[in-house]
Design an enzyme around this catalytic site. Structure first.
Site, short mmCIF file in Angstrom:
data_model
loop_
_atom_site.label_atom_id
_atom_site.label_comp_id
_atom_site.label_asym_id
_atom_site.label_seq_id
_atom_site.Cartn_x
_atom_site.Cartn_y
_atom_site.Cartn_z
N THR A 338 0.85 -1.19 0.00
CA THR A 338 0.00 0.00 0.00
C THR A 338 0.88 1.24 0.00
OG1 THR A 338 -1.74 1.19 1.19
CG2 THR A 338 -0.19 -0.05 2.54
N HIS A 390 2.67 -11.44 14.45
CA HIS A 390 3.72 -11.99 15.31
C HIS A 390 3.46 -13.44 15.70
CE1 HIS A 390 7.24 -11.83 17.57
NE2 HIS A 390 6.97 -10.88 18.46
#
Length: 419
Positions: A338, A390
């Site tokens: 993006t 994560h």
């Protein structure tokens, strides 16, 4: 009779909203002719007639939510033939009596429907709100052109048709154009607008991403000098040969693919208690459209040239602006890029596009003072951001992934060596 129904809307899309009717009850339609626009959480699409005929009934009004298979309208196939034959009928004979003289005007005909009073809206072709407009508004509702679905006369149609007036000789007030309300110190104007299907989906998915993923972001900065110099040297020949400009997006797409090969966890997704490592590279490119952000996907981007990637991005941007992207364009994707820099963003934290576990954010290129071989130099710099999940990507991998992208972009010749 045949029905126009809500078609299959694509992967995981089960509901739509009636955005706009292109035809109204009584209109003739041909096979394949667009009849109504539907708004879904991903794209807008037109629904066409499967049979020729006349629309006899509209079942769903604009703004209503509908599901796959529900009937939107009914087409009378015999109505088309009847309408055609009626037009060929012999016209009625001329009246035997001469028309009245100009000095003898005919009285205004009563309005059909309701109680026949002048100024009363025809109830058979008006909305409930329009039917309750006061009789003394000076409007002959029979002459009002309806702007609602199927030609219905709305309250606004009647109000707008009311003539502007002035005060009479005896001081009796006559209807005037409505003036803007006077603001007081305590006024707090508000406007309530229903969210579009796409905006609802964007909101739901963003909250879902933050709720279900252990999302973190790491940052770095990239010296864009080499890329900008390369673009300057080859921009004319590149555009002449390929018909498209050489932008920075293709460099970051190529760099991302090379980094994804080195760190495959960022090209994976979680399914239950398993990690699915994807050995293909479908790169999503976020595009800001009028109705909200969309992420069309460049399939098998690792096998495309710089020119092919630039052409794909340009095509996506144009079709997003025109509203012609398809569900297939938006399906899947293994990693997303993006670019907030096109809007002037200097630094931001991109949000994951589930079920993907990585997204790269690009930002505005800005001249900054940086140390170069022991001296201060002015270089075109860009901050880059990598948001990652994560749960399967460790911080060390994320930092090294972003550092590898930095290395490739600062030395774009390495992208050729990486193949």
């Amino acid at each position: 009779m045949s029905n126009i129904v809500v078609p299959e809307l694509g992967e995981s899309v089960v509901e739509a909203r009636v955005a706009r009717w292109l035809k109204k009850a009584g209109d003739r339609v041909e096979v394949g002719e667009a009849v109504v626009e539907l708004e879904t959480e991903k794209i807008d699409l037109e629904v066409s007639a499967e049979k020729s005929g006349v629309i006899s009934d509209i079942k769903r009004q604009e703004g209503e939510d509908v599901k796959i298979g529900e009937v939107l309208a009914v087409v009378d196939e015999s109505g088309a033939r009847a309408a055609t034959s009626d037009t060929a009928a012999t016209p009625p004979p001329a009246p035997s009596q001469p028309p009245p003289a100009p000095s003898q005007p005919s009285p205004a005909p009563p309005v059909s429907g309701g109680n026949g009073s002048r100024g009363q809206v025809n109830e058979s072709r008006a909305t409930p709100a329009a039917r309750h407009i006061p009789k003394d508004n000076g409007v002959d509702a029979g002459s009002v052109q309806g702007s609602g679905a199927a030609g219905l006369v709305t309250k606004q149609d009647v109000q707008q048709a009311a003539p502007p007036t002035q005060t009479g000789d005896k001081g009796a007030p006559i209807r005037e154009a409505q003036a803007a309300p006077t603001r007081t110190a305590g006024d707090r104007p508000e406007e309530r607008v229903r969210m579009s299907k796409r905006r609802q989906t964007i909101a739901r998915r963003l909250v879902e991403a933050q709720r279900t993923a252990a999302m973190l972001t790491t940052f770095n900065e990239v010296d864009m000098s080499s890329v900008m110099a390369l673009r300057e040297r080859h921009k004319e020949s590149f555009k002449k040969e390929h018909g498209v400009s050489l932008g920075i997006a293709s460099f970051f797409a190529k760099a991302s693919i090379a980094a994804l090969r080195a760190f495959p966890a960022l090209n994976a997704e979680i399914q239950g208690d398993e990690i699915v490592y994807k050995r293909y590279y479908d790169i999503g490119v976020a595009v800001g459209a009028e109705g909200g952000l969309v992420v069309p996907v460049i399939r098998d981007a690792d096998g495309l040239s710089f020119a092919e990637i630039e052409q794909a991005i340009r095509d996506f941007a144009a079709r997003a602006s025109e509203g012609t992207l398809t569900l297939e364009d938006l399906r899947g994707g293994t990693f997303t890029i993006t670019n907030g820099g096109v809007f002037g963003s200097l630094l931001s934290t991109p949000i994951l596009n589930p079920p993907q576990v990585g997204i790269l954010g690009l930002h505005k290129i800005q001249d900054r003072a940086v140390p170069v071989k022991g001296q201060v130099a002015i270089r075109p710099m860009m901050y880059v951001a990598l948001s990652y999940d994560h749960r399967i990507v460790d911080g060390r991998e994320a930092v090294q992934f972003l550092a590898k992208i930095k290395d490739f972009v600062e030395d774009p010749g390495r992208l050729l060596l990486e193949g």
